[in-house]
Design an enzyme around this catalytic site. Structure first.
Site, mmCIF file in Angstrom:
data_model
loop_
_atom_site.group_PDB
_atom_site.id
_atom_site.type_symbol
_atom_site.label_atom_id
_atom_site.label_comp_id
_atom_site.label_asym_id
_atom_site.label_seq_id
_atom_site.Cartn_x
_atom_site.Cartn_y
_atom_site.Cartn_z
ATOM 1 N N LYS A 175 0.845 -1.208 0.000
ATOM 2 C CA LYS A 175 0.000 0.000 0.000
ATOM 3 C C LYS A 175 0.877 1.254 0.000
ATOM 4 O O LYS A 175 1.999 1.229 0.481
ATOM 5 C CB LYS A 175 -0.900 0.002 1.238
ATOM 6 C CG LYS A 175 -1.874 -1.174 1.290
ATOM 7 C CD LYS A 175 -2.532 -1.288 2.660
ATOM 8 C CE LYS A 175 -1.556 -1.575 3.753
ATOM 9 N NZ LYS A 175 -2.148 -1.811 5.077
ATOM 10 N N THR A 208 -6.761 9.310 9.849
ATOM 11 C CA THR A 208 -6.490 8.100 9.063
ATOM 12 C C THR A 208 -6.300 6.878 9.964
ATOM 13 O O THR A 208 -5.665 5.911 9.565
ATOM 14 C CB THR A 208 -5.213 8.302 8.205
ATOM 15 O OG1 THR A 208 -4.152 8.694 9.080
ATOM 16 C CG2 THR A 208 -5.416 9.337 7.125
ATOM 17 N N GLY A 210 -6.845 3.494 11.354
ATOM 18 C CA GLY A 210 -7.536 2.281 10.903
ATOM 19 C C GLY A 210 -7.657 2.135 9.399
ATOM 20 O O GLY A 210 -8.388 1.262 8.925
ATOM 21 N N THR A 211 -6.902 2.925 8.637
ATOM 22 C CA THR A 211 -7.018 2.830 7.168
ATOM 23 C C THR A 211 -6.590 1.452 6.657
ATOM 24 O O THR A 211 -7.228 0.893 5.762
ATOM 25 C CB THR A 211 -6.179 3.920 6.470
ATOM 26 O OG1 THR A 211 -4.889 3.957 7.078
ATOM 27 C CG2 THR A 211 -6.824 5.279 6.575
ATOM 28 N N GLY A 212 -5.492 0.929 7.237
ATOM 29 C CA GLY A 212 -4.984 -0.360 6.756
ATOM 30 C C GLY A 212 -5.960 -1.488 7.057
ATOM 31 O O GLY A 212 -6.216 -2.357 6.208
ATOM 32 N N CYS A 213 -6.535 -1.469 8.269
ATOM 33 C CA CYS A 213 -7.511 -2.511 8.649
ATOM 34 C C CYS A 213 -8.725 -2.432 7.721
ATOM 35 O O CYS A 213 -9.226 -3.458 7.233
ATOM 36 C CB CYS A 213 -7.995 -2.309 10.083
ATOM 37 S SG CYS A 213 -6.699 -2.370 11.319
HETATM 38 N N1 LIG Z 1 -4.254 10.497 2.977
HETATM 39 C C1 LIG Z 1 -4.786 9.531 2.235
HETATM 40 N N2 LIG Z 1 -5.604 9.826 1.209
HETATM 41 C C2 LIG Z 1 -6.158 8.831 0.447
HETATM 42 N N3 LIG Z 1 -5.912 7.523 0.646
HETATM 43 C C3 LIG Z 1 -5.090 7.161 1.660
HETATM 44 C C4 LIG Z 1 -4.477 8.135 2.500
HETATM 45 N N4 LIG Z 1 -3.714 7.483 3.427
HETATM 46 C C5 LIG Z 1 -3.845 6.168 3.163
HETATM 47 N N5 LIG Z 1 -4.650 5.967 2.098
HETATM 48 C C6 LIG Z 1 -5.059 4.678 1.546
HETATM 49 O O1 LIG Z 1 -5.436 3.874 2.663
HETATM 50 C C7 LIG Z 1 -4.987 2.522 2.500
HETATM 51 C C8 LIG Z 1 -4.036 2.158 3.645
HETATM 52 O O2 LIG Z 1 -2.821 2.785 3.389
HETATM 53 P P1 LIG Z 1 -1.493 2.843 4.245
HETATM 54 O O3 LIG Z 1 -1.470 4.149 4.975
HETATM 55 O O4 LIG Z 1 -0.359 2.613 3.307
HETATM 56 O O5 LIG Z 1 -1.612 1.622 5.255
HETATM 57 P P2 LIG Z 1 -1.673 1.539 6.846
HETATM 58 O O6 LIG Z 1 -2.942 2.224 7.284
HETATM 59 O O7 LIG Z 1 -1.674 0.053 7.083
HETATM 60 O O8 LIG Z 1 -0.443 2.220 7.367
HETATM 61 C C9 LIG Z 1 -4.354 2.487 1.103
HETATM 62 O O9 LIG Z 1 -5.338 2.101 0.161
HETATM 63 C C10 LIG Z 1 -3.912 3.922 0.876
HETATM 64 O O10 LIG Z 1 -3.805 4.221 -0.497
HETATM 65 C C1 LIG Z 2 -6.360 -3.563 17.452
HETATM 66 C C2 LIG Z 2 -5.644 -2.862 16.361
HETATM 67 N N1 LIG Z 2 -5.351 -3.521 15.225
HETATM 68 C C3 LIG Z 2 -4.685 -2.902 14.232
HETATM 69 C C4 LIG Z 2 -4.300 -1.579 14.352
HETATM 70 C C5 LIG Z 2 -3.528 -0.894 13.255
HETATM 71 O O1 LIG Z 2 -4.423 -0.414 12.381
HETATM 72 P P1 LIG Z 2 -4.080 0.360 11.024
HETATM 73 O O2 LIG Z 2 -5.205 0.158 10.118
HETATM 74 O O3 LIG Z 2 -2.732 -0.023 10.544
HETATM 75 O O4 LIG Z 2 -4.140 1.831 11.508
HETATM 76 P P2 LIG Z 2 -3.255 2.715 12.426
HETATM 77 O O5 LIG Z 2 -3.204 2.185 13.806
HETATM 78 O O6 LIG Z 2 -1.919 2.721 11.746
HETATM 79 O O7 LIG Z 2 -3.965 4.007 12.395
HETATM 80 C C6 LIG Z 2 -4.650 -0.911 15.526
HETATM 81 N N2 LIG Z 2 -4.304 0.386 15.707
HETATM 82 N N3 LIG Z 2 -5.302 -1.568 16.523
#
Ligand SMILES: Nc1ncnc2c1ncn2[C@@H]1O[C@H](COP(=O)(O)OP(=O)(O)O)[C@@H](O)[C@H]1O
Ligand SMILES: Cc1ncc(COP(=O)(O)OP(=O)(O)O)c(N)n1
Length: 269
Positions: A175, A208, A210-213
């Protein structure tokens, strides 16, 4: 009426933006019946993680077996797994029930910096779980830890995706949220033969959490419904884009995304 089912094996986020809570909300919005096996409870809000309480391995195995021996599932998402003992036990259950549609989100560190995976558990992910996965969805720092490759360019990301495919993942999505070199975000998919680029505009927001989850849960729901990986990645990106664009402005730190937004926007169209 067919009912599609998905099981999330992950941690609980008391703040409701990530983990099990994000997964269930996403499954529901995408018309998939959600089930859970909770690996750990976190005391968490938009300001950070204030406590991590892993469950006994026996209790995690019993939750998974309760699904496997009765309801069954069309797809599984794994999130926060915390320790190598939990990873090993989850992998054994997946093999025992011969489940195939496994989406592995290799959660390591929360946005505030709290460890959601012990350092020594990284090897267990590589040895036991990644080889069982249909799709693995690391962000850039997670792909770096798993592969040892420093990612500065798209070529580095492609190299990391190839390495993760060699570890046994059938498909790899690296991602692009952590690449702030451009206003265009790219989520890169590699299926062992071709690279696919899913682009979207970067939204300027601090909300942002929880975006990854949420991305991985949407992907899992689409796979549960029988969609192919490319279509599932596109829907997952559309889902998270709407969720970030229509953020809820909750809490004083990194707020959650809006899990209602994708469906609402589709209804209006
Ligand atoms: N600021 C943003 N604007 C639009 N899409 C975003 C933004 N940040 C993350 N994304 C999207 O959210 C998803 C999770 O991205 P990422 O941040 O790389 O993962 P994680 O939340 O696990 O750290 C991906 O589809 C990414 O393209
Ligand atoms: C219980 C729990 N699981 C996973 C995460 C991490 O989530 P993620 O979507 O990577 O978002 P951020 O924590 O990076 O905002 C979490 N925080 N808690």
């Amino acid at each position: 009426m067919s009912v599609y089912k998905a099981l999330t094996i992950a941690g609980s986020d008391s703040g409701g933006g990530a983990g099990i809570q994000a997964d269930l909300k996403t499954f529901q919005e995408l018309d998939v019946f959600g089930m859970t096996a909770i690996t750990a409870v976190t005391a968490q809000n938009t300001l950070g993680v204030h406590g991590v309480y892993p469950l006994p391995v026996e209790g995690i195995v019993k939750q998974i077996a309760a699904i496997g021996t009765d309801l069954g599932t069309d797809a599984i998402k794994t999130g926060m797994l915390f320790s190598s003992e939990i990873i090993q036990a989850v992998s054994e259950q997946i093999k025992f029930f011969k489940w195939k549609n496994i989406i592995v989100d290799p959660v390591m560190i929360a946005k505030g910096g709290a460890a959601l995976l012990q350092d020594e558990a990284v090897q267990a992910l590589k040895s036991y779980l990644i080889p069982l996965s249909l799709v693995i969805t690391p962000n850039i720092p997670e792909a770096e830890v798993l592969t040892g490759i420093t990612i500065k360019s798209m070529d580095d990301r492609k190299e990391a995706a190839k390495r993760l495919h060699e570890f046994g993942a059938k498909n790899v999505v690296v991602k692009g949220g952590h690449d702030d070199s451009s206003d265009t975000l790219v989520d890169l998919l590699y299926d062992g033969a071709e690279f696919y680029y899913f682009t979207s505009n970067r939204i300027d927001t601090k909300n942002t959490h929880g975006t990854g989850c949420t991305f991985a849960a949407a992907l899992t729901a689409e796979i549960a419904k029988g969609n192919n990986v490319q279509d599932a990645v596109q829907t997952a990106q559309n889902f998270i884009h709407e969720a970030i664009k229509n953020d809820l402005k909750l809490g004083n730190g990194h707020g959650p995304t809006n899990h209602w937004a994708y469906k609402k926007q589709k209804v209006i169209l």
